[in-house]
Write an enzyme that holds these catalytic residues in place. Structure first.
Site, mmCIF file in Angstrom:
data_model
loop_
_atom_site.group_PDB
_atom_site.id
_atom_site.type_symbol
_atom_site.label_atom_id
_atom_site.label_comp_id
_atom_site.label_asym_id
_atom_site.label_seq_id
_atom_site.Cartn_x
_atom_site.Cartn_y
_atom_site.Cartn_z
ATOM 1 C CG ASP A 34 -0.414 -0.124 2.636
ATOM 2 O OD1 ASP A 34 0.043 1.027 2.952
ATOM 3 O OD2 ASP A 34 0.015 -1.174 3.044
ATOM 4 C CG ASP A 36 -5.349 4.037 7.730
ATOM 5 O OD1 ASP A 36 -5.141 3.777 8.957
ATOM 6 O OD2 ASP A 36 -4.485 4.681 6.879
ATOM 7 C CD GLU A 70 -2.781 4.892 10.697
ATOM 8 O OE1 GLU A 70 -1.405 5.404 10.963
ATOM 9 O OE2 GLU A 70 -2.893 4.628 9.327
#
Length: 228
Positions: A26, A115, A117
């Site tokens: 990625d 995503d 995080e």
């Protein structure tokens, strides 16, 4: 529209997968130049590319990366870096969908990836309670599903998931898991998932970005790209 049960059955094949795997990676604008032809020649078969963040940011390299990945023969998809403090999950899902995060049943497009995080600012959970974070994630994934018939992949680490969602078990039957753990084994998974779909096992792929391993063979990866 596909039901949750049908989608769960499609990704459930990975629960019994023990040896087959497909290499991927990625990337974002931090990897301004990527030799996709070399990556494909080396055996990589999928790439996940940063598309958006919040509701105001489009990765400046997304379009170029996506086009090059397509031309090189990759299965590819976009990802959205969540900013849960700035706007609703629905607003960010819609922004992602309009700016590279869409999906089509063509066998080469992965559902978008959310995503989740630690915040770059150091505020790990963006100021949200665990219940508010779970609601935010649900808002995002249900909005994405309503638009595409697919639930997005969820990228996270076990430590973030435990801290910021209270280790919620609400999403394992919906979204495929992309788990981040830089170690020799994947370790304990976030609650709700008994297996992972993709393991981000290193922050240094040979072609740039992070190294990812798909938990299955190429035909199974193509099934996710087809939504079947």
């Amino acid at each position: 529209m596909k039901t949750v049960a049908c989608f769960a059955a499609a990704i459930g094949i990975f629960a019994s997968t023990t040896s087959a795997s497909v290499q991927g990676f990625d990337i974002s604008h931090y990897q301004a130049t990527v030799n996709f032809a070399k990556a494909y020649s080396d055996g990589a078969r999928f790439v996940i590319i940063k598309a958006t963040e919040g509701t105001t940011y489009i990765d400046p390299s997304f379009s170029d990366h996506y086009t090059q990945a397509t031309n090189a023969g990759f299965i590819r998809g976009g990802y959205h870096f969540a900013q849960p403090a700035s706007s609703s999950g629905a607003a960010q899902a819609n922004y992602f969908l309009k700016n590279g995060g869409g999906w089509s049943s063509d066998g080469i497009t992965l559902p978008g990836m959310l995503d989740l995080e630690y915040a770059p600012s150091g505020n790990s959970c963006y100021g949200l309670s665990t219940s508010a974070m779970v609601s935010w994630i649900n808002d995002f994934i249900t909005t994405y599903h309503a638009a595409t018939t697919q639930y997005p992949l969820i990228y996270t680490s076990t430590s973030w998931w435990q801290l910021c969602t209270g280790n919620s078990g609400s999403f394992g039957s919906k979204s495929p898991l992309v788990v981040a753990r830089y170690a020799s084994s994947v370790g304990t998974l976030p609650n709700g998932w008994s297996y992972y779909t993709i393991w981000q096992n290193s922050d240094s792929a040979p072609w740039g970005g992070d190294s990812d391993v798909f938990n299955g063979d190429l035909s199974q990866l193509q099934k996710i790209a087809r939504g079947s």
